[in-house]
Design a protein around this motif. Structure first.
Motif, PDB file in Angstrom:
ATOM      1  N   LEU A 170      -4.108   0.749  -2.367  1.00 49.47           N
ATOM      2  CA  LEU A 170      -3.524  -0.530  -2.744  1.00 49.47           C
ATOM      3  C   LEU A 170      -2.728  -0.390  -4.041  1.00 49.47           C
ATOM      4  O   LEU A 170      -3.248   0.076  -5.052  1.00 49.47           O
ATOM      5  CB  LEU A 170      -4.621  -1.576  -2.921  1.00 49.47           C
ATOM      6  CG  LEU A 170      -4.171  -2.976  -3.327  1.00 49.47           C
ATOM      7  CD1 LEU A 170      -3.357  -3.624  -2.206  1.00 49.47           C
ATOM      8  CD2 LEU A 170      -5.380  -3.844  -3.676  1.00 49.47           C
ATOM      9  N   TYR A 185       0.840  -1.182   0.000  1.00 44.73           N
ATOM     10  CA  TYR A 185       0.000   0.000   0.000  1.00 44.73           C
ATOM     11  C   TYR A 185       0.886   1.245   0.000  1.00 44.73           C
ATOM     12  O   TYR A 185       2.009   1.226   0.518  1.00 44.73           O
ATOM     13  CB  TYR A 185      -0.888   0.053   1.251  1.00 44.73           C
ATOM     14  CG  TYR A 185      -2.107  -0.835   1.220  1.00 44.73           C
ATOM     15  CD1 TYR A 185      -2.013  -2.169   1.593  1.00 44.73           C
ATOM     16  CD2 TYR A 185      -3.345  -0.336   0.833  1.00 44.73           C
ATOM     17  CE1 TYR A 185      -3.149  -2.988   1.573  1.00 44.73           C
ATOM     18  CE2 TYR A 185      -4.474  -1.138   0.816  1.00 44.73           C
ATOM     19  CZ  TYR A 185      -4.367  -2.457   1.188  1.00 44.73           C
ATOM     20  OH  TYR A 185      -5.482  -3.258   1.170  1.00 44.73           O
ATOM     21  N   GLN A 231       0.775   5.479   1.027  1.00 46.05           N
ATOM     22  CA  GLN A 231       0.031   6.484   1.788  1.00 46.05           C
ATOM     23  C   GLN A 231       0.682   7.850   1.560  1.00 46.05           C
ATOM     24  O   GLN A 231       1.794   8.086   2.009  1.00 46.05           O
ATOM     25  CB  GLN A 231       0.015   6.138   3.273  1.00 46.05           C
ATOM     26  CG  GLN A 231      -0.849   7.062   4.122  1.00 46.05           C
ATOM     27  CD  GLN A 231      -0.894   6.624   5.575  1.00 46.05           C
ATOM     28  OE1 GLN A 231       0.089   6.123   6.122  1.00 46.05           O
ATOM     29  NE2 GLN A 231      -2.048   6.796   6.223  1.00 46.05           N
ATOM     30  N   GLY A 264      -1.573  12.925   4.643  1.00 47.71           N
ATOM     31  CA  GLY A 264      -2.962  13.287   4.891  1.00 47.71           C
ATOM     32  C   GLY A 264      -3.978  12.432   4.176  1.00 47.71           C
ATOM     33  O   GLY A 264      -5.173  12.729   4.223  1.00 47.71           O
ATOM     34  N   GLN A 265      -3.508  11.361   3.549  1.00 49.50           N
ATOM     35  CA  GLN A 265      -4.417  10.494   2.797  1.00 49.50           C
ATOM     36  C   GLN A 265      -4.495   9.109   3.416  1.00 49.50           C
ATOM     37  O   GLN A 265      -3.660   8.721   4.231  1.00 49.50           O
ATOM     38  CB  GLN A 265      -3.931  10.371   1.345  1.00 49.50           C
ATOM     39  CG  GLN A 265      -3.800  11.684   0.614  1.00 49.50           C
ATOM     40  CD  GLN A 265      -5.113  12.394   0.467  1.00 49.50           C
ATOM     41  OE1 GLN A 265      -6.134  11.786   0.113  1.00 49.50           O
ATOM     42  NE2 GLN A 265      -5.133  13.686   0.749  1.00 49.50           N
ATOM     43  N   GLY A 266      -5.510   8.376   2.999  1.00 48.98           N
ATOM     44  CA  GLY A 266      -5.604   6.988   3.410  1.00 48.98           C
ATOM     45  C   GLY A 266      -4.668   6.124   2.592  1.00 48.98           C
ATOM     46  O   GLY A 266      -3.915   6.616   1.753  1.00 48.98           O
ATOM     47  N   LEU A 267      -4.699   4.835   2.834  1.00 49.09           N
ATOM     48  CA  LEU A 267      -3.827   3.908   2.127  1.00 49.09           C
ATOM     49  C   LEU A 267      -4.455   3.489   0.797  1.00 49.09           C
ATOM     50  O   LEU A 267      -5.656   3.199   0.733  1.00 49.09           O
ATOM     51  CB  LEU A 267      -3.578   2.657   2.974  1.00 49.09           C
ATOM     52  CG  LEU A 267      -2.548   2.777   4.086  1.00 49.09           C
ATOM     53  CD1 LEU A 267      -3.093   3.567   5.253  1.00 49.09           C
ATOM     54  CD2 LEU A 267      -2.088   1.407   4.534  1.00 49.09           C
ATOM     55  N   PHE A 281       3.748   0.843   2.660  1.00 46.37           N
ATOM     56  CA  PHE A 281       3.524  -0.198   3.659  1.00 46.37           C
ATOM     57  C   PHE A 281       3.358  -1.555   2.999  1.00 46.37           C
ATOM     58  O   PHE A 281       2.580  -1.705   2.052  1.00 46.37           O
ATOM     59  CB  PHE A 281       2.273   0.098   4.489  1.00 46.37           C
ATOM     60  CG  PHE A 281       2.394   1.280   5.389  1.00 46.37           C
ATOM     61  CD1 PHE A 281       1.968   2.534   4.977  1.00 46.37           C
ATOM     62  CD2 PHE A 281       2.950   1.159   6.659  1.00 46.37           C
ATOM     63  CE1 PHE A 281       2.089   3.641   5.810  1.00 46.37           C
ATOM     64  CE2 PHE A 281       3.072   2.248   7.499  1.00 46.37           C
ATOM     65  CZ  PHE A 281       2.639   3.491   7.076  1.00 46.37           C
TER      66      PHE A 281
END
Lengths: 114, 114
Positions: B46, B36, B38, B41-44, B90
């Motif tokens: 894929l 992932y 990121q 300030g953002q989400g993860l 990640f």
């Protein structure tokens, strides 16, 4: 399609106060996850719902954290009372049934406990 | 104990250079594997995933990853990095015997210099 929505984006509270986070998953996604991401670490699963039932809450500190997904759609995560170590980003993710390993994440709520 | 290791906390590369981010896991059997990304300030998001089959997996944004069973590794690569690739990366694993639980590494922060 709309992504996973979370609110608020930021929250600052004092220790011993309570706080609640809201998540709206992608439409039609039955599985919803809450993660805690402490600065410098990877996300850690707190709780997983399948529709409105809990699948896994083994890492949820149940003395202070609670979560619900009453109608199988939106979810709220609550902390009461908050501790300094709860400062983190709280991420919500959702996935479709049969594809639960492909998770879509929201932008997260950044919590600072003073 | 189950673990996911990303040995590089921070990597700096020049724009246009190649990139390899390392990920090692420790489980009894081959888990499902993910990368992932990121952004601040953002989400993860894929990038790619491996379940079975061809050990070289292609993902979005020009990324690929290779699963090496003998080394318990799932390294992420990109032949030519763009400035927009600067982010936190990640690695995550989901043990096949649980099907639900995701374990994330601690992340690798990528800086891209002109």
């Amino acid at each position: 399609e709309a992504g996973v929505a979370q609110s608020p984006r930021y929250k600052i509270i004092e220790k011993r106060q309570s706080v609640a986070f809201w998540c709206n998953p992608i439409s039609g996604h039955a599985t919803l996850y809450w993660y805690q991401q402490i600065l410098g670490q990877g996300p850690k699963l707190l709780i997983q719902f399948q529709n409105n039932g809990v699948v896994d809450d083994s890492q949820l500190p149940k003395d202070r954290f609670s979560a619900e997904r009453l109608k199988g759609v939106d979810s709220t995560l609550k902390i009461q009372p908050a501790k300094l170590e709860d400062s983190a980003v709280y991420l919500c993710a959702s996935s479709a049934v049969g594809a639960m390993l492909t998770q879509y994440f929201g932008p997260g709520t950044r919590l600072l406990v003073l | 104990a189950q673990s996911v290791t990303q040995p590089d906390i921070h990597i700096t590369v020049s724009e246009g250079a190649s990139l390899e981010l390392r990920c090692n896991y420790s489980y009894g059997a081959t888990p499902y594997l993910f990368w992932y990304v990121q952004s601040p300030g953002q989400g993860l998001q894929l990038l790619l995933k491996y379940f079975s089959g061809d050990t070289l997996v292609q993902g979005i944004k020009g990324f690929e990853a290779e699963f090496k069973r003998s080394q318990s590794s799932f390294n992420l690569r990109k032949p030519s990095v763009h400035w927009s690739d600067a982010a936190e990366y990640f690695c995550a694993v989901a043990p096949t015997n649980t099907g639900n639980q995701f374990y994330f590494g601690t992340g690798t922060s990528l800086t891209v210099i002109p």
